[in-house]
Write a protein that holds these residues in place. Structure first.
Motif, PDB file in Angstrom:
ATOM      1  N   ASN A  31       0.812  -1.217   0.000  1.00 37.51           N
ATOM      2  CA  ASN A  31       0.000   0.000   0.000  1.00 37.51           C
ATOM      3  C   ASN A  31       0.844   1.265   0.000  1.00 37.51           C
ATOM      4  O   ASN A  31       0.491   2.251  -0.647  1.00 37.51           O
ATOM      5  N   SER A  32       1.966   1.267   0.706  1.00 37.15           N
ATOM      6  CA  SER A  32       2.805   2.477   0.750  1.00 37.15           C
ATOM      7  C   SER A  32       3.365   2.804  -0.633  1.00 37.15           C
ATOM      8  O   SER A  32       3.510   3.973  -0.993  1.00 37.15           O
ATOM      9  N   GLN A  33       3.667   1.760  -1.431  1.00 38.45           N
ATOM     10  CA  GLN A  33       4.128   1.994  -2.803  1.00 38.45           C
ATOM     11  C   GLN A  33       3.007   2.560  -3.667  1.00 38.45           C
ATOM     12  O   GLN A  33       3.242   3.422  -4.513  1.00 38.45           O
ATOM     13  N   LEU A  34       1.799   2.056  -3.446  1.00 33.18           N
ATOM     14  CA  LEU A  34       0.642   2.568  -4.178  1.00 33.18           C
ATOM     15  C   LEU A  34       0.421   4.037  -3.842  1.00 33.18           C
ATOM     16  O   LEU A  34       0.172   4.862  -4.739  1.00 33.18           O
ATOM     17  N   LYS A  35       0.544   4.383  -2.562  1.00 33.63           N
ATOM     18  CA  LYS A  35       0.383   5.780  -2.145  1.00 33.63           C
ATOM     19  C   LYS A  35       1.449   6.656  -2.780  1.00 33.63           C
ATOM     20  O   LYS A  35       1.164   7.763  -3.255  1.00 33.63           O
ATOM     21  N   ASP A  36       2.699   6.173  -2.829  1.00 28.83           N
ATOM     22  CA  ASP A  36       3.789   6.929  -3.464  1.00 28.83           C
ATOM     23  C   ASP A  36       3.512   7.128  -4.958  1.00 28.83           C
ATOM     24  O   ASP A  36       3.782   8.199  -5.513  1.00 28.83           O
TER      25      ASP A  36
END
Length: 239
Positions: free
Chosen positions: A151-156
């Motif tokens: 999810n953190s990569q998606l947010k980035d």
């Protein structure tokens, strides 16, 4: 009278309904008809209009056809090829919308230039035989997408997409409108019914969201997570 025909596999009938629903907003003013019929495994949209409106109607149709290729066909293309671990199903759908939105304007422009002189269009054939360069581009993008995504990569990724975006959209009682307050319904070209508001906002290519009214809980969570300080609360929101 001028006649334009668009055909696709019956399984993609919603694409033709998307065009028909858009044209119905114009037909009362311009005096033309747009009818859908089915024959075997094909669905046909037939548009008849006065000759003196033909160019205007053709532009509207081609704009929507370009949108269908750049959203629905791209969505199907990527879903068949992108298998990712690490994301919830809803986050995977948000990723798909984000990948589509990244090049949406360029993809639409490319398709529009290819399709603008066509009068009788077989959507699936047009995609398979006239848009090979576009498909090659999409294949290259697929090759860059990791098999594991969190999810953190998606947010980035979404934050990166928002960096250069200037447009504003409005969310009013669960409906999304562009900066001319025209209702956006691009999410109808995607599968599923999860976080439709968030996916519609992503597909709008906006950089700012003005919110009025409450959202479904899941939409609220993801909108705040990905758009954060880019959300403006309308004065009516607090009434």
């Amino acid at each position: 009278m001028a006649e334009i025909k668009i055909s696709d596999k019956t399984e993609k009938e919603r694409n033709l309904l998307y065009i028909q629903n858009h044209l119905k907003c114009l037909s009362g003013h311009l005096g033309f008809s747009c009818e859908i019929s089915n024959s075997g495994d094909r669905t046909l949209l037939t548009v008849n209009c006065p000759d003196y409106y033909a160019d205007v109607v053709a532009i509207e149709i081609n704009d929507k056809l370009s949108e269908i290729i750049a959203i629905n066909y791209k969505y199907d293309f990527f879903k068949k090829r992108v298998k990712i671990c690490g994301l919830r199903d809803v986050e995977y759908e948000i990723l798909m919308a984000s990948i589509i939105s990244a090049d949406l304007d360029d993809d639409k422009k490319y398709v529009f230039n290819k399709i603008k002189d066509e009068k009788n269009i077989y959507m699936d054939g047009f995609f398979n035989f006239r848009l090979k360069n576009l498909k090659n581009k999409w294949e290259e993008i697929v090759s860059y997408i990791p098999h594991y995504f969190i999810n953190s990569q998606l947010k980035d990724f979404i934050s990166y997409l928002l960096e250069s975006k200037k447009k504003k959209v409005y969310i009013d009682n669960g409906k999304v409108f562009d900066n001319n307050y025209k209702r956006l319904k691009r999410c109808e070209l995607l599968d599923g019914d999860c976080v439709n508001i968030v996916r519609e906002v992503i597909l709008s290519n906006c950089g700012q969201v003005e919110l009025n009214g409450e959202l479904p809980k899941e939409d609220e969570v993801y909108l705040k997570e990905y758009y954060g300080d880019k959300i403006i609360f309308s004065q009516r929101y607090f009434v």
